[in-house]
Write an enzyme that holds these catalytic residues in place. Structure first.
Site, PDB file in Angstrom:
ATOM      1  N   TYR A 205     -70.587 -52.806  16.623  1.00 52.46           N
ATOM      2  CA  TYR A 205     -71.586 -51.951  16.368  1.00 52.46           C
ATOM      3  C   TYR A 205     -72.453 -51.944  15.302  1.00 52.46           C
ATOM      4  O   TYR A 205     -73.826 -52.408  15.189  1.00 52.46           O
ATOM      5  CB  TYR A 205     -71.238 -50.428  16.167  1.00 52.46           C
ATOM      6  N   LYS A 209     -76.372 -53.506  14.827  1.00 57.03           N
ATOM      7  CA  LYS A 209     -77.655 -52.823  13.982  1.00 57.03           C
ATOM      8  C   LYS A 209     -78.350 -53.568  12.946  1.00 57.03           C
ATOM      9  O   LYS A 209     -79.350 -53.594  12.773  1.00 57.03           O
ATOM     10  CB  LYS A 209     -77.125 -51.541  13.543  1.00 57.03           C
ATOM     11  N   THR A 242     -76.155 -36.324  18.588  1.00 55.75           N
ATOM     12  CA  THR A 242     -76.564 -36.871  19.999  1.00 55.75           C
ATOM     13  C   THR A 242     -74.922 -37.325  20.501  1.00 55.75           C
ATOM     14  O   THR A 242     -74.004 -37.464  19.986  1.00 55.75           O
ATOM     15  CB  THR A 242     -77.298 -37.942  19.846  1.00 55.75           C
TER      16      THR A 242
END
Length: 333
Positions: A205, A209, A242
């Site tokens: 991850y 990014k 989220t």
């Protein structure tokens, strides 16, 4: 060796998270200024059926934009369009299927968009995933790397000619890449971009990014060298409540819930930085920024490594099967 390869990325990522939470404890999310009308302009927002993408799409449409929501959930997409229509947003909103983990789907989306002859003024590369267990896409790439970065890399390149034609001096087209503070923990391993030697979802991850920030700076430099009216910026929404956190470990999930209620940003607050980057007058003609809470801040030291930027760009072109078009950008300067 295995323990070190898995534990270190985990600790680095969670340390980034703690730093962000401390900042958010003492600093409110910035309030969007009054933004200029966007009538006649067209935007594509990936992952626009939920969370920050949804809020970004809704706000841009409320400014009069024609917004194309690109996502892989048809029912959610249809529901989002209905909701926007019921709310009476001024701009046109539509949903078009796009699976960013499939290079074939990305190509089909870009070709269908080109066939319509629409201009494109704003591309918000918002869709993302986090902490997914090890899995590969249909093209054989690591899931985080593809969804968060490589799919957006291909999409941007395929739409770039339209973006260049749609912009003009004083009214540039804009590309917004959704990164995060976790890029500070990222390491782009050019020998193992798919994380097959020793898989860590945290490392995968963070790498994706960081790759987005490297991509942002390199593409902006090449576009500026070619004199094209297109700007590219990376945005950091902070920690936002989220579905992105649904893949956290059970213990982390339990710890996250009470913290999220008080310290996490809402999806609307998180989306404000993308909306600002897409429509504010202050950023007209301004690119190669890393934007956090409306401020231009320094990204990680490694993100400014020009050799790494160029190497990642070249490798990404090879992986998705496109020509390295930056050579042609420079030749037109």
């Amino acid at each position: 060796m295995w323990l070190f390869s898995v534990l270190l990325p985990l600790l680095r990522l969670y340390l980034c998270g703690i730093k962000v939470l401390i900042y958010q404890m003492f600093n409110r999310s910035f309030t969007l200024p009054v933004l200029p009308r966007q009538n006649g302009r067209v935007a594509v927002v990936t992952g626009g059926t939920r969370g920050m993408g949804y809020e970004t799409a809704r706000h841009l449409a409320s400014l009069g934009m024609h917004v194309v929501i690109a996502g892989n959930e048809r029912e959610e997409g249809a529901a989002a369009v209905r909701t926007f229509q019921e709310e009476g947003v001024e701009g046109k909103v539509e949903f078009v299927f796009l699976d960013l983990t499939s290079l074939k789907s990305v190509r089909q989306f870009a070709q269908a968009f080109a066939d319509r002859g629409l201009p494109l003024h704003v591309l918000v590369n918002n869709a993302g995933t986090m902490m997914v267990p090890e899995r590969q896409t249909e093209d054989g790439f690591e899931f985080h790397f593809t969804l968060n970065y490589l799919g957006h890399f291909l999409l941007t390149n395929l739409l770039l000619d339209t973006l260049k034609r749609s912009g003009r001096p004083g009214r540039c087209s804009r590309i917004i890449n959704m990164s995060s503070a976790t890029h500070f923990a990222g390491v782009v391993d050019m020998e193992d971009l798919n994380k097959r030697i020793c898989y860590s979802s945290h490392a995968a991850y963070s790498q994706s990014k960081l790759a987005l920030v490297l991509f942002t700076y390199y593409l902006q430099e090449q576009l500026a060298a070619g004199g094209f009216p297109v700007t590219v910026n990376a945005v950091d929404p902070g920690m936002v409540d989220t579905a992105l956190y649904d893949n956290l470990w059970s213990l982390a999930q339990a710890m996250k819930k009470p913290v999220a209620k008080t310290l996490f940003r809402t999806p609307a607050e998180g989306a404000s930085i993308s909306i600002y980057a897409a429509a504010s007058s202050e950023l007209e003609g301004v690119g190669a920024c890393y934007l956090y809470n409306s401020h231009r801040i320094q990204s990680s030291d490694s993100s400014y490594d020009s050799e790494l930027q160029a190497e990642l760009w070249k490798k990404s072109c090879e992986l998705v099967g496109i020509r390295d078009s930056c050579t042609s950008y420079q030749s037109t300067a």
